[in-house]
Design an enzyme around this catalytic site. Structure first.
Site, short mmCIF file in Angstrom:
data_model
loop_
_atom_site.label_atom_id
_atom_site.label_comp_id
_atom_site.label_asym_id
_atom_site.label_seq_id
_atom_site.Cartn_x
_atom_site.Cartn_y
_atom_site.Cartn_z
N CYS A 1 0.70 -1.14 -0.11
CA CYS A 1 0.08 0.04 -0.02
C CYS A 1 0.93 1.02 0.00
O CYS A 1 1.94 1.24 0.72
CB CYS A 1 -0.71 0.26 1.25
SG CYS A 1 -1.75 -1.37 1.65
N THR B 1 -4.27 -15.47 -9.91
CA THR B 1 -4.85 -14.96 -11.12
C THR B 1 -5.38 -16.32 -11.92
O THR B 1 -6.42 -15.93 -12.72
CB THR B 1 -3.44 -14.68 -12.07
OG1 THR B 1 -2.74 -13.35 -11.44
CG2 THR B 1 -4.18 -13.93 -13.40
#
Length: 311
Positions: free
Chosen positions: A131, A271
């Site tokens: 982040c 993914t």
């Protein structure tokens, strides 16, 4: 032959090592129509933040050779909705919950840890260190600086309830992933998740503009698996007693074997869920077939075996 699939992440015992990766399965609801979410080791939730976030505008995802570029921008409903709606749903299905959290600074991470810890049924907290640090004008991530990462982890650990495992999710595109791991372990992380996406870029050759909003995005998928396996190997070599969740480009049961041999105690599927929503269940079946073919009776014996065989 039925192998013992149980594995440990600190004080947490999972029935098998296959889990979802944060951000690739919501809180499990999206995958539940394809398989029983209680079948896999755990669901790692999409990163939860204190307040609702709309995320970045489109385009936010782009295909790349052997991977995907994404820049979602931490979209989510916020912790209140997660605790009132998403977590109860997952628990009602018998799923195990590793809750990923993301904040704008240590104080926000700490508040999230406190709120999440008060909820029944949470099995572990994963700290998303990729982040941006709002105090850094360059937009560096917490994971870019071991001291900043350690400050976040220490705050989470101090606010989380005793006995609840705290896993620090590490990035690989840092000067030294082993030093980053050492800082997080020193801050009392119970385990590590590695690796997060790698920062990269793709240009749309039709428009000659960046393929995703903001230009840079996070690269995931099979293209990053060798790097992820290498990071797991290096960190396990340095800290063999620290449990690791390996993540990056997992497609098959053999990939799970590879990560565990390098030193992972559990392996996250990310993914692949977008192209094959039943991937977690399929990969778990394939992994059990691999174990049977190799006459492995206890999955815990595989963790770090590549180090012990001198490979």
């Amino acid at each position: 032959m039925n192998a013992d699939l149980r594995t440990r992440l600190g004080s947490l015992t999972l029935p098998n090592p296959v889990v979802t990766a944060a951000g690739c399965a919501g809180s499990g609801r999206e995958l539940a129509q394809f398989f029983d979410v209680a079948e896999i080791g755990a669901v790692t939730t999409k990163s939860v933040m204190l307040e609702p976030r709309a995320g970045r505008p489109s385009p936010r995802m782009a295909e790349t050779p052997s991977g995907m570029l994404s820049t979602i921008g931490m979209q989510g409903p916020g912790v209140d909705v997660f605790l009132q709606r998403d977590l109860p749903w997952l628990l009602s299905r018998g799923g195990r919950a590793i809750v990923s959290i993301a904040g704008s600074g240590p104080a926000e991470f700490g508040e999230l840890a406190r709120r999440i810890s008060e909820a029944d049924g949470v099995d572990a907290i994963e700290v998303n260190l990729s982040c941006p640090d709002p105090a850094d004008p360059s937009g560096r991530h917490f994971a870019d600086d071991p001291a900043q990462a350690a400050a976040v982890v220490q705050t989470v650990r101090s606010h989380a309830r005793s006995g609840l495992p705290v896993l620090a999710k590490l990035a690989a595109d840092v000067p030294d992933v082993v030093k980053l791991a050492e800082a997080c372990i020193g801050a009392r992380a119970d385990g590590l998740t590695m690796i997060n996406t790698l920062r990269g870029m793709s240009v749309d050759t039709r428009t000659l503009r960046p393929a995703v909003t903001g230009g840079m995005g996070g690269l995931s998928g099979p293209a990053i698996r060798p790097l992820a396996v290498g990071c797991v190997y290096r960190v396990h070599e340095a800290f063999p007693e620290v449990p690791i969740v390996g993540v990056g480009g997992v497609r098959t049961g053999t990939d799970v074997l590879e990560f565990m041999a390098a030193g992972a105690s559990a392996v996250a599927v990310g993914t692949m869920n977008f192209s094959d929503p039943s991937a977690c269940a399929r990969i778990l079946r394939e992994f059990t077939e691999v174990l049977e073919a190799r006459d492995v009776t206890r999955v815990a014996d595989l963790v770090g075996i590549a180090h012990r065989t001198g490979m």
